[in-house]
Structure formats: C-alpha cells, structure tokens
Design an enzyme around this catalytic site. Structure first.
Site, PDB file in Angstrom:
ATOM      1  CG  ASP A   1      -1.681  -1.279   1.389  1.00 52.91           C
ATOM      2  OD1 ASP A   1      -2.425  -1.612   0.461  1.00 52.91           O
ATOM      3  OD2 ASP A   1      -1.534  -1.953   2.424  1.00 52.91           O
ATOM      4  N   GLY A   2       2.073   1.121  -0.484  1.00 45.08           N
ATOM      5  CA  GLY A   2       2.948   2.281  -0.542  1.00 45.08           C
ATOM      6  C   GLY A   2       4.371   1.900  -0.193  1.00 45.08           C
TER       7      GLY A   2
ATOM      8  CB  SER B   1       1.632   6.242   3.434  1.00 44.55           C
ATOM      9  OG  SER B   1       0.767   5.524   4.288  1.00 44.55           O
ATOM     10  NE  ARG B   2      -0.336   3.589  -4.096  1.00 46.42           N
ATOM     11  CZ  ARG B   2       0.681   2.753  -4.119  1.00 46.42           C
ATOM     12  NH1 ARG B   2       0.674   1.682  -3.351  1.00 46.42           N
ATOM     13  NH2 ARG B   2       1.706   2.965  -4.908  1.00 46.42           N
ATOM     14  CB  VAL B   3      -4.538   2.459   3.330  1.00 48.05           C
ATOM     15  CG1 VAL B   3      -4.922   1.877   1.995  1.00 48.05           C
ATOM     16  CG2 VAL B   3      -3.428   1.671   3.975  1.00 48.05           C
TER      17      VAL B   3
END
Ligand code: ATP
Ligand code: MG
Length: 506
Positions: free
Chosen positions: A339-340, A364-366
């Site tokens: 997720d990143g 950092s996607r989430v």
C-alpha cells in the site's frame, strides 16, 4: 436394503481410506542426490507438496518440487551429511509452528525451534506456516494509526494498522534502523512485534536482538531468524513462519507489526533453490513465481473485521535497491503488492538527512485516513512546503533572486527538513511530534540558524517531558491543540528560545 448396502459401502470405503492413509504415511523416499540444501528422492510417490519429510535422526525437509518419479526436497536442517541411499519418511504433516504468548521474547528458527539457547517453546497451539489470507468479507478498512515514532513518517507518510508498507533503499541507507525504530515505538502501544531476519549476517541479527533487549522491547517481540548461512529452506520459510506467529496474535484480537528483513534476500534464496532444483529462472533471472510468493505473504497482512475480534497485522517488508533502481524486478513486484513505499535515498543519507526518506518518491496509500487529527492538521501545509523545497533549493543554488515570500518559504522548508531529522533509537510520542510541527508551522524556527534547529527541538522536547507531561497527555487525549494548550506550548517554546539565544528571561 439399498440404503444398507450404501452405508456398508461407505464404511468399507472409509476403512480402506484410512488404511491407505496409514500406508501412505509410512512411505519412504530414498535420497538419490543431495547438496547445497536441497535433495532429490525416489519412492515417496504420493507425498504432497509442502509435506514434511524426516530422516530417522530428526533431520527435516520439505517436499518442494513434485516430478513424476522424483521429489525435490528442501532441507530445513544442515544437510551436509545427507547422502544417497538415506531414507526420508513422509510424515503426513505440513510445516507448522507453535504460537502464542510463549514465543514473546524468543528468537526461533523457521520451525519455531529456539536459537537463543533457551528452553523449547511449549505451546499447545500449533498453526501451519502457510495458510490462505483472510477473505474480503473478513477484512475491515484500515482506520487506526500505526504510530512509528518517526517524525517524517507519522507527519508526512502516516501508516495505519493493517497496512503493508515497503521499506526500500540501497545498501546501508537505514532500512533496518527505520523498521527497528518503528518496533521500539510500540513499547507503550501494546502492539506485538515480529521481526523476521532473512538471509542477514549473524552479527547483524545479533545486533538487532541486543538492541531489542537493551531497549526492553524483546519481551513484546518475537524474532524469527534464518541467517545467510542457514539452510536455504529456512530462509525460504522464515517470513511465512513470522507471519503465522503474528497472525495468531491478530486472531486473538491483538495488533501486530511484522518486519520482513529482507524480501530481497528471500527472493535470492528462492532463486538459488529454484536453480538447484532445475527450475528455469524467468525475467531478470528470478523464477516467475517469486511474485506470487511475496503476494501470498503480504496478502496476509490486514485489519480483521470486528466480528473476528478486530485485530490487525501491519507488514513492513524491506527490499534492497541497487544504485537507486526502484524499477528493478523485485522492487517493482513489491511496490505493486503493497500500500505504498518508504524510499530511503543514499544521497540524502550521505548528506546527513537521516532518516533518509525521499518524500517525493514515497507514498502511503491507506494510512492517511488513520492519521491522528492533530498531526494531519499541523502537517497539511508542511507537506507542500517539503515538496517545494527541492525546487526552491535549485533556484537558490543558481543564485536566483527569490521573492521575499518565496525566500521565506525556502528558509522555513530548510528548517523543516532539519526538524524532521531524527537519530536512531529515539522514537517520539505523538504529542512530541505535534509540538515539533506546531513550532515550525507557527514560524518559531524562522529566525533560528538552520544548524541550531536540531538542538533547539531536542531541548524543547526535554523540557516538555520534564515539566509539561500533562500538556502532552492532553494533546494526545484531545487529538488536538486547543487554545490553552497552544498558549502553554508557546510559553515552553519561548522559554527554550530565551535559553538558546542567551537573552535573560524578561
Ligand atoms: P543494509 O542494506 O546493509 O541492510 P540498512 O539499509 O538496513 O543496511 P542500517 O543498517 O539500518 O541500514 O543503517 C546503516 C547505518 O546507518 C548504521 O550504521 C546505522 O547506525 C546508521 N543509521 C541508520 N539510521 C540512522 C539515523 N536515523 N541517524 C543516524 N545514523 C543512522
Ligand atoms: Mg538492513
């Protein structure tokens, strides 16, 4: 009548089945060749993929490559003394590991056997090392922060519990240190940590264990170690074992952080195994299924649905790049299944910008949704400032005349970068980080020489810890800096400033 016959038939079938089962598991394979941690056996025709095989003295192997007449075996013990003619018995069991609180504070191998000289891990519960990841219906969105205590991450690239975030960078750019600091930050969070050391030198593993011990964090951590000299099978299995140990805590409703150091070494071990077993390598000389290997590991990181206790497993896989090439095969694979990534840059590292996180190449996607509100608000303008810094620096270097407002942003950006530097082993609490961001955002550092920023903030944090712990507690409790807290923070900053500039307090 026909029902009776049917029932009888079922019974006979059942009995035959169990006879077949017992015969099968007395099945013996004969070694026809062995070396470099793998072997080939003939005979055990019905052995299953992943089944454990044992020699009479307890030496263990894993059925790993099933061919029509020959089974490729991955040894999980030193196998120098395995030779042709040795007998390996199929056990009917897959690799499994003891799990539970008994493991906390322990250093174990990929089969859960102690490496720390301590007593065997006694636990009634064992879990298979390779299991399927939780299904979509069993998962919940990431919604709680995974505090790392590292300013640049918690402020600009926040992580959430259940996230998979890759730590990526060239050799010696601080990857292990970053992950270790994130572990140390869990001392008061109750998050259980698992550190999987894969293909590292023994001395490096010993250093990590020693740091965990001296920082009093080992008792909240499990170390699964397969050093560079251990059998390739140990290195192959270690991350799955670490994940299984972490998962057992997650299923008990706990929060878990697992570090895989590193999946590059894991991929290398797998490549060696594949070559030794005669499987052709694919693109970039890695077997094509190495992607699936890592995907099936990282898929197991998640936040569980409340119905299943709401536990979580956050994964921090580490990968090594060569000369900053993040587009190489293994990094690209890992980037696509996480997720990143936190990218550590060797130039920044050498310039003393440590942790050497390149904010532009990191994402950092989430975690953003889970970031504490107080940090989100304070960091929102700073993110942009940091992003512009590189560009402004280029302008300034070429002697361009900066507009006064641009000059002001440039100067503040330089101080921000200083403020986000952090030595190893010094994780901060959220309120410390909020105080630092507040100090920059309010312009308190603008008139301070850049080289004094680090010292200034160190003294501010020491002062807050000494006389304002209730203020820090309040900021974390409220997840905000209300007016009265802001006034107290300003007084603390002013006091440290007076000491710094040497002016007598007015
Ligand atoms: P490798 O590729 O060999 O595994 P790595 O990327 O894991 O290396 P580390 O071993 O964590 O890097 O760190 C390399 C060196 O940099 C160590 O000597 C460590 O003490 C130092 N270091 C790491 N982080 C920091 C920091 N924040 N401040 C100062 N020194 C640091
Ligand atoms: Mg390292």
């Amino acid at each position: 009548m026909s029902a009776m016959v049917h029932q009888l038939g079922e019974q006979v079938r059942g009995a035959l089945g169990s006879v077949h089962w017992r015969v099968r598991h007395r099945e013996i394979g004969i070694v026809i060749g062995a070396g470099d941690g793998v072997g080939r056996i003939k005979g055990a025709a019905s052995v299953r993929y992943g089944e454990l095989l044992e020699r009479a003295d307890g030496l263990t192997g894993l059925a790993f490559d099933l061919q029509p007449n020959v089974v490729g075996v991955l040894f999980l013990d030193r196998s120098e003394h395995v030779s042709a003619g040795d007998e390996l018995r199929a056990t009917g069991r897959v690799a499994s590991v003891a799990v539970g609180d008994e493991l906390l504070g322990r250093v174990v191998d990929a089969l859960g056997r102690p490496l720390d000289g301590g007593r065997p891990v006694r636990s009634d519960i064992r879990r298979p090392v390779e299991v399927a990841a939780p299904g979509v219906a069993d998962r919940a969105p990431v919604r709680e922060p995974l505090h790392t205590g590292i300013k640049i991450i918690d402020a600009l690239l926040p992580l959430g519990r259940g996230q998979r975030e890759l730590i990526l960078g060239d050799r010696a750019t601080g990857k292990t240190s970053l992950a270790l600091d994130a572990i140390l930050a869990q001392r008061n969070s109750g998050v259980i940590c698992v550190y999987a050391a894969i293909g590292l030198r023994k001395t490096n593993i010993a250093e990590v264990v020693e740091t965990l011990r001296s920082e009093d964090m080992l008792r909240q951590t499990v170390v699964v170690a397969a050093d560079a000299d251990s059998p390739a099978g140990q290195q192959y299995l270690a991350p799955y074992t670490a994940c299984t140990i972490g998962e057992s805590f997650m299923h008990a409703g706990r929060h878990v952080l697992v570090v895989y150091d590193s999946l590059s070494s894991h991929a290398d071990a797998y490549r060696r195994i594949a070559l030794l077993l005669g499987r052709p390598p694919g693109r970039e000389a890695y077997p094509p299924d190495v992607f699936y290997l890592h995907a099936r590991l990282l898929e197991r990181a998640t936040r569980l649905h409340d119905r299943l206790g709401g536990g979580s497993l956050t994964a921090l896989p580490i990968a090594t790049t060569q000369s900053g090439n993040i587009a190489a095969y293994i990094p690209t694979n890992l980037i696509s299944i996480t997720d990143g990534q936190l990218y550590l840059d060797s130039h920044l590292f050498n310039e003393g910008v440590r942790p050497a996180v390149d904010v532009g190449l990191s994402v950092s996607r989430v975690g953003g949704k889970a970031q504490p509100k107080v940090l989100r608000q304070l960091a929102s303008d700073l993110r942009l400032l940091y992003a512009q810094l590189h560009e402004l620096e280029t302008f300034a270097r070429f002697g361009a005349e900066l507009e006064p407002e641009t000059r002001r942003r440039y100067e503040r950006g330089r101080r921000l970068r200083e403020a986000l530097k952090q030595p190893r082993l010094r994780p901060l609490r959220t309120a410390h980080e909020a105080a630092v961001l507040f100090t920059i955002g309010q312009g308190y550092l603008d008139d301070l020489p850049v080289e004094q920023v680090v010292g200034f903030l160190g003294r501010l944090i020491a002062r807050l810890d000494a006389v304002d712990t209730d203020l820090l507690d309040g900021i974390e409790r409220d997840d905000a800096i209300p007016d009265d807290a802001a006034a107290r923070l300003r007084r603390a900053i002013d006091a440290v400033k007076r000491d710094t500039t040497g002016d007598a307090p007015s």
